[in-house]
Design a protein around this motif. Structure first.
Motif, PDB file in Angstrom:
ATOM      1  N   ARG A 134       0.853  -1.183   0.000  1.00  0.00           N
ATOM      2  CA  ARG A 134       0.000   0.000   0.000  1.00  0.00           C
ATOM      3  C   ARG A 134       0.894   1.240   0.000  1.00  0.00           C
ATOM      4  O   ARG A 134       1.965   1.232   0.586  1.00  0.00           O
ATOM      5  CB  ARG A 134      -0.909   0.015   1.228  1.00  0.00           C
ATOM      6  CG  ARG A 134      -1.821  -1.199   1.349  1.00  0.00           C
ATOM      7  CD  ARG A 134      -2.578  -1.187   2.662  1.00  0.00           C
ATOM      8  NE  ARG A 134      -3.393  -2.379   2.837  1.00  0.00           N
ATOM      9  CZ  ARG A 134      -4.067  -2.670   3.952  1.00  0.00           C
ATOM     10  NH1 ARG A 134      -4.023  -1.836   4.979  1.00  0.00           N
ATOM     11  NH2 ARG A 134      -4.781  -3.776   4.028  1.00  0.00           N
TER      12      ARG A 134
ATOM     13  N   GLN B 187       3.006   4.497  -1.863  1.00  0.00           N
ATOM     14  CA  GLN B 187       4.009   4.618  -2.925  1.00  0.00           C
ATOM     15  C   GLN B 187       5.400   4.789  -2.326  1.00  0.00           C
ATOM     16  O   GLN B 187       5.615   5.669  -1.498  1.00  0.00           O
ATOM     17  CB  GLN B 187       3.679   5.836  -3.806  1.00  0.00           C
ATOM     18  CG  GLN B 187       4.594   6.022  -4.997  1.00  0.00           C
ATOM     19  CD  GLN B 187       4.423   4.927  -6.046  1.00  0.00           C
ATOM     20  OE1 GLN B 187       3.313   4.482  -6.309  1.00  0.00           O
ATOM     21  NE2 GLN B 187       5.535   4.477  -6.624  1.00  0.00           N
ATOM     22  N   ARG B 188       6.319   3.933  -2.759  1.00  0.00           N
ATOM     23  CA  ARG B 188       7.686   4.067  -2.272  1.00  0.00           C
ATOM     24  C   ARG B 188       8.330   5.294  -2.883  1.00  0.00           C
ATOM     25  O   ARG B 188       8.269   5.507  -4.096  1.00  0.00           O
ATOM     26  CB  ARG B 188       8.505   2.816  -2.595  1.00  0.00           C
ATOM     27  CG  ARG B 188       9.941   2.894  -2.106  1.00  0.00           C
ATOM     28  CD  ARG B 188      10.640   1.559  -2.251  1.00  0.00           C
ATOM     29  NE  ARG B 188      10.867   1.202  -3.636  1.00  0.00           N
ATOM     30  CZ  ARG B 188      11.992   1.452  -4.305  1.00  0.00           C
ATOM     31  NH1 ARG B 188      12.987   2.091  -3.706  1.00  0.00           N
ATOM     32  NH2 ARG B 188      12.122   1.074  -5.557  1.00  0.00           N
TER      33      ARG B 188
END
Length: 493
Positions: free
Chosen positions: A88, A90-91
């Motif tokens: 879940r 966003q990196r």
């Protein structure tokens, strides 16, 4: 009710049978894949000098070996039952957040978080280099290594973390587990400041195991490695959730103060997890919590010693301690057994291990005498603190009064409260500030231990181990800490 119990027992029987079939096959296959990782890890660093390894690896080595290790690592966790990794958020890129901080750290399976993070660099103990396969993987990772036996090592690690974090995206991200050890996921341990020293933005990463049975937790006083591995491999399917929170940008004050930065990020992550952020941390294998200006054990070893002695049928009040005030008398394990009238070798070894031993394996009998007096419960707190002072206070050369110096003070607090000796020594120095001596008088010691608004309650709680209250009750260390330790300063304050 009878039908429900029958259905429940039937499911348990099927689970046990499935586990007996799945676990050995999965563990065997996982170990085979683990050893298949070694050639890829070796190939990436083969032939490179130490100087070359000080820069990030690029080219064909990076492409072939990185993708090989990433794919085999995912296969390894798949074989152990982690069929799904749900991601879940966003990196962030390495430019947006050079450092990743993951929590809660609850198990040796947590390195699975490296997979959705594209194998960031990690910080590990230097001793792990000698572990087969694991050592090769650490060299492949270009991990930052810290030695617990070399005081200068920590300084070098701080410098290396700062160098990589401020490289402008040249180095991959560095991932930390800021708690530093495993917990049971019910609260966040105090974050260590190492991940925050560089003062750069960090991205918090949450790890959850939303399975019907918690087989993964590997924490203090929990199941061992083999049991956790076997139970997890016995599950038909294990799920792990990895959630990337928004990048945390430090304020100027947080950039200058890593502890404040760590505390504030801990609060953000705890709020997202819906669990408390605590001041509890581990010193060695001992969980401690901050109460006022002192660190104390959540469960002092004194309580454990009392359990051992009561199980052996020994009443501490009937032991003739005979310790000489102000003079140490070192005794062996055999003399300890005779003095306490213990005959069972296992009980003797267990009880003896609670006391600090010198290089010859001897303990100071004053430590034993004070512990027995505290466990007896027949003395008032005033009498007990007076006895502690008399046992460890030292005579002055030019004055008749005796004073309690740093070593004696640290020993008393370590025995009675489970305080780490360095923390107790720091507090002793603070209590002696402004005085003509580097020691405490009996009056000063009892003012601290009996009449101080906070520490007096602490002594009264810890010195009655047989009447130990519930952890959430008023007066317990946790309650005292929760009510008195200042909350970390909020960002922007």
């Amino acid at each position: 009710m009878g039908r429900w119990i029958a259905r429940r027992c039937g499911r348990m029987d099927r689970f046990c049978l499935l586990g007996a079939l799945l676990a050995p096959i999965r563990v065997l296959l996982a170990f085979i894949v683990l050893f298949l990782l070694w050639p890829f890890a070796w190939l990436q660093v083969a032939g490179l000098t130490e100087e070359q390894l000080q820069e990030p690896i690029t080219g064909w080595r990076k492409t072939v070996c990185h993708n090989g290790v990433l794919g085999l690592s995912r296969l390894l966790f798949f074989l152990l039952g982690f069929l799904r990794i749900r991601v879940r958020g966003q990196r962030a890129s390495r430019l947006q957040a050079p450092v990743l901080v993951a929590a809660p750290h609850s198990t040796f399976f947590d390195p699975i978080v490296l997979l959705p993070c594209d194998l960031p660099k990690v910080v590990s103990r230097a001793e792990n280099l000698s572990v087969p396969v694991i050592g090769a993987l650490l060299r492949f990772n270009q991990a930052i290594l810290v030695s617990r036996h070399d005081p200068a090592s920590r300084r070098r690690v701080v410098e290396e973390v700062r160098r990589r974090a401020t490289s402008g995206g040249k180095w991959p991200q560095v991932l930390f587990f800021p708690e530093g050890t495993c917990s049971n996921k019910k609260a966040l341990l105090k974050f260590k400041p190492g991940a925050f020293i560089a003062g750069v933005p960090v991205q918090p990463v949450l790890i959850r195991y939303p399975n019907s049975l918690d087989t993964t937790s590997w924490a203090w006083r929990g199941p061992g490695v083999l049991k956790v591995l076997w139970l997890t491999a016995s599950q038909p399917c294990s799920i792990v959730d990895v959630e990337f929170l928004p990048v945390y940008h430090p304020s100027p004050e947080e950039s200058r103060n890593p502890t404040l930065y760590a505390n504030n990020v801990q609060r953000v992550m705890a709020q997202a997890l819906g669990i408390p952020a605590t001041e509890c941390e581990f010193v060695g294998s001992l969980p401690v919590i901050v109460v006022g200006r002192l660190k104390v054990a959540l469960e002092p070893q004194l309580w454990e010693l009392g359990k051992v002695l009561r199980k052996a049928g020994l009443s501490p009040g009937h032991v003739d301690a005979g310790a000489e005030p102000g003079r140490s008398r070192m005794i062996s394990q055999e003399e300890f057994a005779r003095q306490l009238q213990l005959s069972d070798p296992q009980t003797v070894a267990g009880a003896f291990s609670y006391f600090q031993q010198d290089a010859k394996g001897l303990v100071d009998f004053r430590d034993v005498a004070l512990a027995l007096a505290a466990l007896d419960g027949g003395r008032s707190l005033e009498e007990l603190t007076r006895l502690a002072f008399e046992l460890f206070a030292e005579e002055q050369v030019e004055a008749p009064d005796r004073l309690l110096y740093k070593d004696g003070f640290s020993t008393i607090l370590h025995l009675l409260l489970g305080s780490p000796r360095p923390a107790a020594a720091t507090l002793h120095a603070e209590l002696c500030q402004g005085g003509p001596h580097q020691g405490l008088s009996l009056c000063q010691f009892q003012d601290f231990s009996l009449h101080d608004p906070l520490h007096g309650k602490l002594f009264s709680t810890y010195l009655r181990p047989s009447q130990k209250p519930h952890a959430s009750s008023p007066g317990t260390p946790t309650a005292l800490a929760n009510g008195t330790v200042q909350a970390p300063k909020q960002k922007g304050d």
